[in-house]
Design a protein around this motif. Sequence first.
Motif, mmCIF file in Angstrom:
data_model
loop_
_atom_site.group_PDB
_atom_site.id
_atom_site.type_symbol
_atom_site.label_atom_id
_atom_site.label_comp_id
_atom_site.label_asym_id
_atom_site.label_seq_id
_atom_site.Cartn_x
_atom_site.Cartn_y
_atom_site.Cartn_z
ATOM 1 N N ARG A 1 5.266 7.406 6.042
ATOM 2 C CA ARG A 1 6.121 6.231 6.225
ATOM 3 C C ARG A 1 5.539 5.013 5.527
ATOM 4 O O ARG A 1 6.262 4.249 4.863
ATOM 5 N N LYS A 2 4.223 4.814 5.657
ATOM 6 C CA LYS A 2 3.586 3.674 4.995
ATOM 7 C C LYS A 2 3.681 3.781 3.488
ATOM 8 O O LYS A 2 3.910 2.777 2.786
ATOM 9 N N LYS A 3 3.490 4.980 2.978
ATOM 10 C CA LYS A 3 3.595 5.176 1.536
ATOM 11 C C LYS A 3 4.995 4.849 1.043
ATOM 12 O O LYS A 3 5.186 4.218 -0.007
ATOM 13 N N GLU B 1 7.091 2.805 2.492
ATOM 14 C CA GLU B 1 7.278 1.361 2.582
ATOM 15 C C GLU B 1 6.618 0.639 1.414
ATOM 16 O O GLU B 1 7.174 -0.314 0.866
ATOM 17 N N GLU B 2 5.439 1.092 1.015
ATOM 18 C CA GLU B 2 4.762 0.476 -0.130
ATOM 19 C C GLU B 2 5.560 0.667 -1.407
ATOM 20 O O GLU B 2 5.664 -0.256 -2.233
ATOM 21 N N GLU B 3 6.109 1.853 -1.567
ATOM 22 C CA GLU B 3 6.930 2.087 -2.755
ATOM 23 C C GLU B 3 8.186 1.232 -2.742
ATOM 24 O O GLU B 3 8.635 0.747 -3.787
ATOM 25 N N ASN B 4 8.749 1.033 -1.546
ATOM 26 C CA ASN B 4 9.949 0.206 -1.453
ATOM 27 C C ASN B 4 9.636 -1.275 -1.689
ATOM 28 O O ASN B 4 10.499 -2.020 -2.141
ATOM 29 N N ARG B 5 8.406 -1.695 -1.362
ATOM 30 C CA ARG B 5 8.043 -3.103 -1.564
ATOM 31 C C ARG B 5 7.737 -3.437 -3.023
ATOM 32 O O ARG B 5 7.683 -4.598 -3.399
ATOM 33 N N LYS B 6 7.534 -2.432 -3.864
ATOM 34 C CA LYS B 6 7.230 -2.693 -5.268
ATOM 35 C C LYS B 6 8.455 -3.246 -5.988
ATOM 36 O O LYS B 6 9.579 -2.834 -5.738
ATOM 37 N N THR B 7 8.178 -4.162 -6.902
ATOM 38 C CA THR B 7 9.254 -4.738 -7.704
ATOM 39 C C THR B 7 9.619 -3.785 -8.831
ATOM 40 O O THR B 7 8.823 -2.915 -9.209
ATOM 41 N N GLN C 1 6.909 -3.718 -11.468
ATOM 42 C CA GLN C 1 5.731 -2.922 -11.154
ATOM 43 C C GLN C 1 5.996 -1.435 -11.328
ATOM 44 O O GLN C 1 5.160 -0.692 -11.848
ATOM 45 N N GLU D 1 4.041 0.958 -13.945
ATOM 46 C CA GLU D 1 3.347 2.185 -13.556
ATOM 47 C C GLU D 1 3.850 3.378 -14.357
ATOM 48 O O GLU D 1 3.067 4.251 -14.745
#
Length: 317
Positions: free
Chosen positions: A254-256, A258-264, A267, A271
């Motif tokens: 879930r955290k992973k 969320e981090e992917e969803n927070r990327k612009t 970014q 990557e």
Amino acid sequence: MSSATGEATINPDGTTTTTTTSTESDANANANTNEGGGEQPPFSEEIPNSNSNDETMTNGNGRTGTDPAIYLALSFITFVILYMLHYKRQKKKQMEVGAFFTDMDGDKFNIQLPAAVDEYYEVKDKCIKAGWEPGKPAANAKEAANGPVRILAQALMKRCIADIPLVTHIQKESPGMNKLYSQSMCSIKQWKSYQAAEALISQEVEDVRAEADEIEPGWSGAIWRQAMQYHNMLKNRNEMEMKQREEAAKEAARKKLEEENRKTPEQIQKEKEEAAEKAAQELIQMEEREKKKNSTGSKDKAFKGGMKKGFLESKKK
């Protein structure tokens, strides 16, 4: 042939008048009347004739009626057919069940004692060699805490805990197997396999109790209850740890996410470009290694070829 009848009538003046009636003339008169379309003689419909049976067997449309015996025969035939179908279905079901139990090889009761049993006897042999005597209590508190009695008790409890799943399995299967055997729905091989497993587990239970009394007199009455408590405690602990690991894995995923969803988008694009550039560099390095390897191989071949050529030429001279 005609017949006549006389009828006497007494007049008021005392004279008698006789009237003669002819039955033949009456019959002729009646016949003439019937020919002329007059009334029919009484009870003429009651005279049976050959057409009366045919009229009772036909209806208004002229169709012949069905004999009730035909309905009875059809009903009997239908009953026989249904009974035969039911009998074949039941017979097939019984054969399938019998084949199922006949084909079973008894793997369900192919039980072996756990390795903790052999480990216990190894520990017991070491304790006996060290001077421990069966049924002898510990001399002091130190020996009770770290002596052979303590070591043997731990090994026996480990053995007893390892036996708990086998004991519960036999206890769970015992009522069903006895019922199947009483109804002849169990193969002989499976029944013998169950009996062997039950005898093995029963002997193991008694052996554990006997060993418990040798370690500590009177412990045989409580060792299996204690082992069941420890087994349930360990089982609950393992289930809790497994549940915690699953929850931790879900939380990490879930955290992973969320981090992917927070990327612009910039970014994410960066990557992707870095990953593509890294893959291209690895491909270039791989091609260079292949070229270097091929060039080295070609030089060796040329050198070897020159040697062979010169060798052949010198041989021709």
